[in-house]
Enzyme design. Structure first.
Site, PDB file in Angstrom:
ATOM      1  CB  CYS A  55      28.643  39.925 -90.524  1.00  0.00           C
ATOM      2  SG  CYS A  55      30.016  38.863 -90.916  1.00  0.00           S
ATOM      3  CG  HIS A 111      31.499  42.943 -87.022  1.00  0.00           C
ATOM      4  ND1 HIS A 111      30.245  42.653 -86.977  1.00  0.00           N
ATOM      5  CD2 HIS A 111      31.875  42.376 -88.301  1.00  0.00           C
ATOM      6  CE1 HIS A 111      29.743  41.858 -87.960  1.00  0.00           C
ATOM      7  NE2 HIS A 111      30.733  41.797 -88.843  1.00  0.00           N
TER       8      HIS A 111
END
Ligand SMILES: [Zn+2]
Lengths: 388, 145
Positions: free
Chosen positions: A83, A337
């Site tokens: 991420c 995300h």
């Protein structure tokens, strides 16, 4: 001291399912950043492509993008730290520019998570952990962060209401962000209403409302040498501090369950390099993949003492007009995300703030901003300090 | 068919509801589970204890390790009960994952089925035992001491 600046930023609209291919998705963030920088593709010397590869059907996307974005014959390569991939990309771009190897580098983050089913996606997220020793138990990202939530609540008396308050703040600003996936209001009451989806358990103590959603998206950051930046850009935003760290992937190797060691270390490095402290930060973007992640970030970054993060949100100190505005673009909780694109989107928000171009969410005369971007469950930590 | 397939020691594929790793130098871990034991490794050179077990010591770069049993009580550090599982784990839902601290090392694993979340609290004493899953696979679980 000032070795590299950001001269262009862009991102696509983040969506649940992008109706195009990954090269087309990447083009959207790239195009906006290049127009912002006032550059054409032949002025980019090198590119760094950032994503989490388990979502890609395309092998080695950097090569495909370089052609589609008009970046041949410049060198291009791929980087991933889950991420936080595009923050790692920024770190590399800084190194490439500060070393004098290249003058202008494009950091292209992207993720098309919708190429695979939600269950497959959850399985892949679980494999972001230790596949030999943890995944065989049936682990998932929310459960790992939930274990930190339990640790934080146990150590400091943080409540579920405090966590919900972080989501309420995110939604307050998410409604204003036309690039965000989730733009509906969220109230604290929703977390107490069993009929409301927000209250549904995911991994105790976290509920649906505590979790961000998957998304498709792209981002792009153009990094240039000091000389180049001064020559082509009216409002260069300087990269003042960079911090990065790693931690044991298996939670059995961790010592602390109420904060992220990688964030603390990355923050220390970035503050030291920039010669500033937490009190000097005017606006911040933190990695709120889960509400607890933002709560821990308050403390790991020194915005609050350990255990006092809850007081910040209770006092609304992290709202737009608060002492330290955090995630007032809606955060990952609102934007969604798209793994590899997320860091670039956070950086874009801070760059726009520092230039005074953040529109409705503009904070007053910010000089120094911070980006906190975490890969995995505190596996990789990146903190970037930007200033004008 | 592939040659010498029977020579590959893939005991580790039996570890977990779904296994993602078949071969490892610490395959004996699975045989120990079959025998009802949960084991870690200790470096013969510097004495560092590892759980999960490792074939190599990163502290002194030695690869001579010995097995030790995970026994006695540890303290529950944190836990979470999953209402959703990844692909391949739907049958197990709900289940609780946890970290238990033995002092020299910590253990990541699952709480035994049948223990209600309400019975758990951070800091309580737990034991670790080998467990056979309904699908014939092996893992280990934590129980209240
Ligand atoms: Zn050793």
């Amino acid at each position: 001291m000032k070795k590299a600046a950001i001269i262009g930023v862009g991102q696509s609209t983040f969506v649940r399912s992008y109706p195009g291919s990954i090269r087309e998705l990447a083009f959207e963030g790239f195009k906006e950043a290049m127009k912002d920088a006032g550059l054409t593709s032949d002025q980019i010397d090198a590119s760094v492509v950032c994503s989490a590869p388990e979502y890609d059907k395309q092998r080695s996307p950097a090569g495909v993008f370089a052609e589609y974005l008009g970046l041949n014959p410049g060198p291009t390569f791929y980087v991933e730290t889950l991420c936080s991939s595009s923050s790692t990309g920024l770190r590399l771009a800084y190194s490439l520019v500060a070393s004098g190897l290249h003058e202008t580098v494009a950091v292209i983050g992207f993720q098309k998570m919708s190429e695979i089913s939600s269950a497959e996606s959850q399985e892949r997220m679980g494999r972001g952990a230790d596949i030999q020793w943890e995944s065989p138990f049936g682990t998932m990202m929310p459960a790992y962060y939930a274990m930190y939530a339990r640790g934080h609540m146990e150590a400091y008396g943080t409540s579920l209401e405090d966590l919900a308050a972080i989501r309420v703040k995110a939604a307050t600003y998410g409604q204003l962000n036309d690039r965000a996936v989730y733009r509906k209001p969220v109230t604290a009451d929703m977390f107490n209403d069993p009929e409301n989806m927000m209250s549904n358990p995911v991994a105790s103590p976290l509920r649906v409302g505590d979790c961000c959603a998957n998304a498709d998206g792209s981002s792009c950051i153009i990094v240039a040498s000091a000389e180049k930046a001064k020559a082509v850009c009216d409002k260069p935003v300087w990269i003042l501090g960079l911090g990065a760290a790693s931690a044991p992937v298996n939670l059995a190797g961790r010592d602390v369950f109420n904060g992220l060691d990688v964030a603390r270390r990355a923050a220390d490095q970035a503050y030291r390099m920039a010669g500033v402290g937490p009190k000097d930060i005017d606006v911040a973007e933190v990695h709120d993949c889960f509400t607890i992640a933002e709560m821990m970030a308050y403390e790991d970054l020194g915005f609050a003492e350990r255990g006092q993060g809850k007081e910040l949100i209770r006092a609304k100190a992290t709202y737009q007009d608060g002492e330290i505005p955090v995630n007032i673009d809606g955060g990952l909780l609102s934007k969604g995300h798209p793994i590899g694109a997320t860091g670039g989107s956070q950086i874009r928000t801070i760059v726009l703030q520092l230039r005074g171009e953040a529109g409705q969410i503009q904070v007053k005369n910010p000089r120094i901003g911070l980006v906190h971007n975490i890969g995995g469950v505190g596996l990789y930590g990146n903190v970037t300090i930007l200033g004008i | 068919m592939g040659k010498a397939k029977k020579d590959i020691d893939d005991r580790f594929k039996k570890f977990g509801t779904v296994g993602f790793t078949a071969t490892t130098k610490v395959n004996d871990f699975v045989t120990h589970l079959e025998e009802g034991k949960v084991t870690g490794t200790r470096c013969k050179n510097c004495g560092k204890s590892y759980f999960p077990p490792r074939a190599d010591c990163s502290r002194c770069l030695n690869s001579e390790m010995e097995w030790f049993p995970v026994e006695g009580n540890g303290k529950l550090v944190t836990f979470s009960r999953l209402s959703f599982g990844p692909a391949g784990f739907k049958e197990d839902i709900p289940y609780t994952i946890a970290v238990v601290d033995y002092g020299d090392y910590k253990v990541f694993g699952r709480i035994a089925d049948g223990i209600d979340e309400g019975e758990l609290s951070v800091g309580m004493e737990m034991t670790t035992r080998a467990n056979r899953l309904p699908n014939g696979q092996l893992n280990y679980v934590f129980e209240k001491a």
